[in-house]
Scaffold this motif. Structure first.
Motif, PDB file in Angstrom:
ATOM      1  N   LEU A 179       0.854  -1.178   0.000  1.00 26.77           N
ATOM      2  CA  LEU A 179       0.000   0.000   0.000  1.00 26.77           C
ATOM      3  C   LEU A 179       0.890   1.228   0.000  1.00 26.77           C
ATOM      4  CD1 LEU A 179      -1.539  -2.289   1.874  1.00 26.77           C
ATOM      5  CD2 LEU A 179      -3.260  -0.514   1.717  1.00 26.77           C
ATOM      6  N   PHE A 180       0.622   2.141  -0.929  1.00 22.33           N
ATOM      7  CA  PHE A 180       1.393   3.364  -1.044  1.00 22.33           C
ATOM      8  C   PHE A 180       0.648   4.499  -0.355  1.00 22.33           C
ATOM      9  CE2 PHE A 180       2.709   1.178  -5.096  1.00 22.33           C
ATOM     10  CZ  PHE A 180       3.976   0.831  -4.639  1.00 22.33           C
ATOM     11  N   VAL A 181       1.372   5.232   0.466  1.00 24.09           N
ATOM     12  CA  VAL A 181       0.811   6.364   1.198  1.00 24.09           C
ATOM     13  C   VAL A 181       1.546   7.614   0.726  1.00 24.09           C
ATOM     14  CG1 VAL A 181       0.471   7.360   3.492  1.00 24.09           C
ATOM     15  CG2 VAL A 181       0.355   4.881   3.191  1.00 24.09           C
ATOM     16  N   PRO A 182       0.824   8.591   0.219  1.00 20.96           N
ATOM     17  CA  PRO A 182       1.520   9.809  -0.202  1.00 20.96           C
ATOM     18  C   PRO A 182       2.116  10.526   1.009  1.00 20.96           C
ATOM     19  CG  PRO A 182      -0.857  10.087  -0.412  1.00 20.96           C
ATOM     20  CD  PRO A 182      -0.618   8.674   0.015  1.00 20.96           C
ATOM     21  N   THR A 183       3.347  10.938   0.868  1.00 20.24           N
ATOM     22  CA  THR A 183       4.046  11.628   1.945  1.00 20.24           C
ATOM     23  C   THR A 183       3.405  12.982   2.208  1.00 20.24           C
ATOM     24  OG1 THR A 183       6.092  10.532   1.343  1.00 20.24           O
ATOM     25  CG2 THR A 183       6.303  12.542   2.607  1.00 20.24           C
ATOM     26  N   ASN A 184       3.372  13.348   3.458  1.00 23.21           N
ATOM     27  CA  ASN A 184       2.939  14.680   3.844  1.00 23.21           C
ATOM     28  C   ASN A 184       3.821  15.677   3.080  1.00 23.21           C
ATOM     29  OD1 ASN A 184       2.948  17.195   5.260  1.00 23.21           O
ATOM     30  ND2 ASN A 184       2.206  16.166   7.089  1.00 23.21           N
ATOM     31  N   PRO A 185       3.240  16.674   2.415  1.00 26.54           N
ATOM     32  CA  PRO A 185       4.045  17.617   1.635  1.00 26.54           C
ATOM     33  C   PRO A 185       5.176  18.277   2.437  1.00 26.54           C
ATOM     34  CG  PRO A 185       1.723  17.952   1.173  1.00 26.54           C
ATOM     35  CD  PRO A 185       1.799  16.952   2.302  1.00 26.54           C
ATOM     36  N   ALA A 186       5.003  18.399   3.736  1.00 25.30           N
ATOM     37  CA  ALA A 186       6.053  19.003   4.563  1.00 25.30           C
ATOM     38  C   ALA A 186       7.326  18.160   4.577  1.00 25.30           C
ATOM     39  CB  ALA A 186       5.544  19.190   6.000  1.00 25.30           C
ATOM     40  N   TYR A 187       7.201  16.873   4.223  1.00 26.62           N
ATOM     41  CA  TYR A 187       8.355  15.960   4.257  1.00 26.62           C
ATOM     42  C   TYR A 187       8.708  15.405   2.882  1.00 26.62           C
ATOM     43  CZ  TYR A 187       6.734  16.014   9.097  1.00 26.62           C
ATOM     44  OH  TYR A 187       6.312  16.404  10.330  1.00 26.62           O
ATOM     45  N   SER A 188       8.166  15.973   1.830  1.00 27.84           N
ATOM     46  CA  SER A 188       8.331  15.394   0.495  1.00 27.84           C
ATOM     47  C   SER A 188       9.775  15.400  -0.012  1.00 27.84           C
ATOM     48  CB  SER A 188       7.429  16.117  -0.513  1.00 27.84           C
ATOM     49  OG  SER A 188       7.807  17.472  -0.618  1.00 27.84           O
ATOM     50  N   PHE A 189      10.613  16.238   0.550  1.00 28.15           N
ATOM     51  CA  PHE A 189      12.015  16.339   0.128  1.00 28.15           C
ATOM     52  C   PHE A 189      12.952  15.562   1.050  1.00 28.15           C
ATOM     53  CE2 PHE A 189      11.142  19.377   3.364  1.00 28.15           C
ATOM     54  CZ  PHE A 189      12.265  19.343   4.170  1.00 28.15           C
ATOM     55  N   LEU A 190      12.412  14.991   2.110  1.00 27.01           N
ATOM     56  CA  LEU A 190      13.208  14.489   3.224  1.00 27.01           C
ATOM     57  C   LEU A 190      13.721  13.071   3.011  1.00 27.01           C
ATOM     58  CD1 LEU A 190      14.114  15.319   6.042  1.00 27.01           C
ATOM     59  CD2 LEU A 190      11.895  14.611   6.902  1.00 27.01           C
ATOM     60  N   SER A 191      14.989  12.860   3.344  1.00 29.42           N
ATOM     61  CA  SER A 191      15.573  11.518   3.355  1.00 29.42           C
ATOM     62  C   SER A 191      16.603  11.470   4.477  1.00 29.42           C
ATOM     63  CB  SER A 191      16.249  11.194   2.024  1.00 29.42           C
ATOM     64  OG  SER A 191      17.431  11.950   1.866  1.00 29.42           O
ATOM     65  N   SER A 192      16.882  10.269   4.959  1.00 31.28           N
ATOM     66  CA  SER A 192      17.898  10.108   6.004  1.00 31.28           C
ATOM     67  C   SER A 192      19.251  10.615   5.526  1.00 31.28           C
ATOM     68  CB  SER A 192      18.017   8.634   6.404  1.00 31.28           C
ATOM     69  OG  SER A 192      16.833   8.197   7.009  1.00 31.28           O
ATOM     70  N   SER A 193      19.590  10.321   4.283  1.00 31.92           N
ATOM     71  CA  SER A 193      20.883  10.758   3.734  1.00 31.92           C
ATOM     72  C   SER A 193      20.993  12.276   3.734  1.00 31.92           C
ATOM     73  CB  SER A 193      21.053  10.245   2.305  1.00 31.92           C
ATOM     74  OG  SER A 193      21.046   8.850   2.281  1.00 31.92           O
ATOM     75  N   LEU A 194      19.933  12.941   3.329  1.00 28.49           N
ATOM     76  CA  LEU A 194      19.943  14.401   3.293  1.00 28.49           C
ATOM     77  C   LEU A 194      20.059  14.978   4.705  1.00 28.49           C
ATOM     78  CD1 LEU A 194      19.781  16.875   1.473  1.00 28.49           C
ATOM     79  CD2 LEU A 194      17.297  16.717   1.586  1.00 28.49           C
ATOM     80  N   VAL A 195      19.340  14.384   5.650  1.00 27.97           N
ATOM     81  CA  VAL A 195      19.410  14.835   7.042  1.00 27.97           C
ATOM     82  C   VAL A 195      20.841  14.725   7.566  1.00 27.97           C
ATOM     83  CG1 VAL A 195      18.767  14.163   9.411  1.00 27.97           C
ATOM     84  CG2 VAL A 195      17.000  14.447   7.673  1.00 27.97           C
ATOM     85  N   LYS A 196      21.485  13.594   7.320  1.00 26.55           N
ATOM     86  CA  LYS A 196      22.862  13.404   7.793  1.00 26.55           C
ATOM     87  C   LYS A 196      23.813  14.402   7.139  1.00 26.55           C
ATOM     88  CE  LYS A 196      22.775   8.996   6.884  1.00 26.55           C
ATOM     89  NZ  LYS A 196      23.004   7.548   6.741  1.00 26.55           N
ATOM     90  N   GLU A 197      23.630  14.629   5.849  1.00 25.93           N
ATOM     91  CA  GLU A 197      24.515  15.565   5.147  1.00 25.93           C
ATOM     92  C   GLU A 197      24.368  16.981   5.691  1.00 25.93           C
ATOM     93  OE1 GLU A 197      25.594  17.070   0.631  1.00 25.93           O
ATOM     94  OE2 GLU A 197      24.328  15.310   0.892  1.00 25.93           O
ATOM     95  N   VAL A 198      23.136  17.424   5.856  1.00 22.49           N
ATOM     96  CA  VAL A 198      22.898  18.774   6.374  1.00 22.49           C
ATOM     97  C   VAL A 198      23.466  18.893   7.787  1.00 22.49           C
ATOM     98  CG1 VAL A 198      21.099  20.404   7.111  1.00 22.49           C
ATOM     99  CG2 VAL A 198      20.896  19.226   4.904  1.00 22.49           C
ATOM    100  N   ALA A 199      23.250  17.867   8.610  1.00 22.62           N
ATOM    101  CA  ALA A 199      23.761  17.888   9.986  1.00 22.62           C
ATOM    102  C   ALA A 199      25.288  17.927  10.006  1.00 22.62           C
ATOM    103  CB  ALA A 199      23.250  16.679  10.752  1.00 22.62           C
ATOM    104  N   GLN A 200      25.926  17.183   9.117  1.00 19.86           N
ATOM    105  CA  GLN A 200      27.396  17.163   9.076  1.00 19.86           C
ATOM    106  C   GLN A 200      27.976  18.531   8.723  1.00 19.86           C
ATOM    107  OE1 GLN A 200      27.858  13.840   6.386  1.00 19.86           O
ATOM    108  NE2 GLN A 200      28.277  12.424   8.065  1.00 19.86           N
ATOM    109  N   TRP A 201      27.216  19.319   7.985  1.00 17.79           N
ATOM    110  CA  TRP A 201      27.680  20.659   7.618  1.00 17.79           C
ATOM    111  C   TRP A 201      27.163  21.734   8.574  1.00 17.79           C
ATOM    112  CZ3 TRP A 201      31.656  21.301   4.624  1.00 17.79           C
ATOM    113  CH2 TRP A 201      31.979  20.295   3.712  1.00 17.79           C
ATOM    114  N   GLY A 202      26.564  21.292   9.687  1.00 16.06           N
ATOM    115  CA  GLY A 202      26.143  22.240  10.719  1.00 16.06           C
ATOM    116  C   GLY A 202      24.785  22.864  10.499  1.00 16.06           C
ATOM    117  N   GLY A 203      24.015  22.341   9.549  1.00 16.44           N
ATOM    118  CA  GLY A 203      22.687  22.885   9.295  1.00 16.44           C
ATOM    119  C   GLY A 203      21.692  22.485  10.366  1.00 16.44           C
ATOM    120  N   ASP A 204      20.628  23.247  10.466  1.00 14.77           N
ATOM    121  CA  ASP A 204      19.578  22.997  11.467  1.00 14.77           C
ATOM    122  C   ASP A 204      18.626  21.927  10.950  1.00 14.77           C
ATOM    123  OD1 ASP A 204      17.662  23.056  13.445  1.00 14.77           O
ATOM    124  OD2 ASP A 204      16.853  25.015  12.873  1.00 14.77           O
ATOM    125  N   ILE A 205      18.601  20.784  11.603  1.00 10.74           N
ATOM    126  CA  ILE A 205      17.696  19.691  11.225  1.00 10.74           C
ATOM    127  C   ILE A 205      16.640  19.447  12.296  1.00 10.74           C
ATOM    128  CG2 ILE A 205      19.371  18.549   9.718  1.00 10.74           C
ATOM    129  CD1 ILE A 205      19.720  16.532  12.161  1.00 10.74           C
TER     130      ILE A 205
END
Length: 159
Positions: A114-140
């Motif tokens: 079953l496919f559930v459409p992602t909440n638009p607030a999280y449509s760009f979000l991935s674990s890899s992106l979160v880790k990358e932003v955090a490694q560069w000091g970004g606010d996650i």
């Protein structure tokens, strides 16, 4: 009893993952979160750390079980008599890949996806992106639950 599984690597779990799990938990009696082990990838968090974080952030849902698994997801489902896989879709590119997986899974075992459409607030979000932003000091802080933010911050300090 209606059961489903939400699979992933969850390295780390994000608010997008949590949203899909919570939505599945409203539809099913039990939701299994399968933390898939991929020995070809070195994760930031160990499997045990991921399981612990997921248990902590899903604890209030009351009907979520978290386990690790290595191998085919349909085997995980067969072993636990789980008839459905719940997957979040962020974009059309996710659909292309996930449709092939869903067709393979039903062909191998009869397990539905079953496919559930992602909440638009999280449509760009991935674990890899979160880790990358955090490694560069970004606010996650708005992208992950507080326990995950704390654990991720601590991991980055160790590096």
């Amino acid at each position: 009893m209606r059961r489903a599984v939400c699979p992933g690597s969850f390295d780390p779990i994000t608010n997008g993952h949590l949203d899909i799990i919570a939505r599945a938990a409203r539809l099913y009696d039990t939701v299994h979160v399968a933390v898939m082990i991929n020995k070809a990838k070195d994760g930031m968090f160990t499997i045990d750390e991921r399981i612990s974080l997921i248990e902590e952030v899903t604890g209030e849902l009351g009907n979520v079980k978290v386990e690790s698994f290595h191998g085919l997801l349909v085997d995980f489902c067969k072993q636990r008599d789980i008839p459905a896989i719940v997957k979040g879709l962020r974009a059309v590119s996710d659909f292309d890949y996930e449709l092939q997986m869903a067709q393979m899974n039903i062909g191998l075992s009869g397990v539905e996806t079953l496919f559930v459409p992602t909440n638009p607030a999280y449509s760009f979000l991935s674990s890899s992106l979160v880790k990358e932003v955090a490694q560069w000091g970004g606010d996650i802080s708005h992208l992950v639950p507080v326990p995950v933010l704390d654990a991720l911050t601590a991991k980055l300090r160790q590096q």
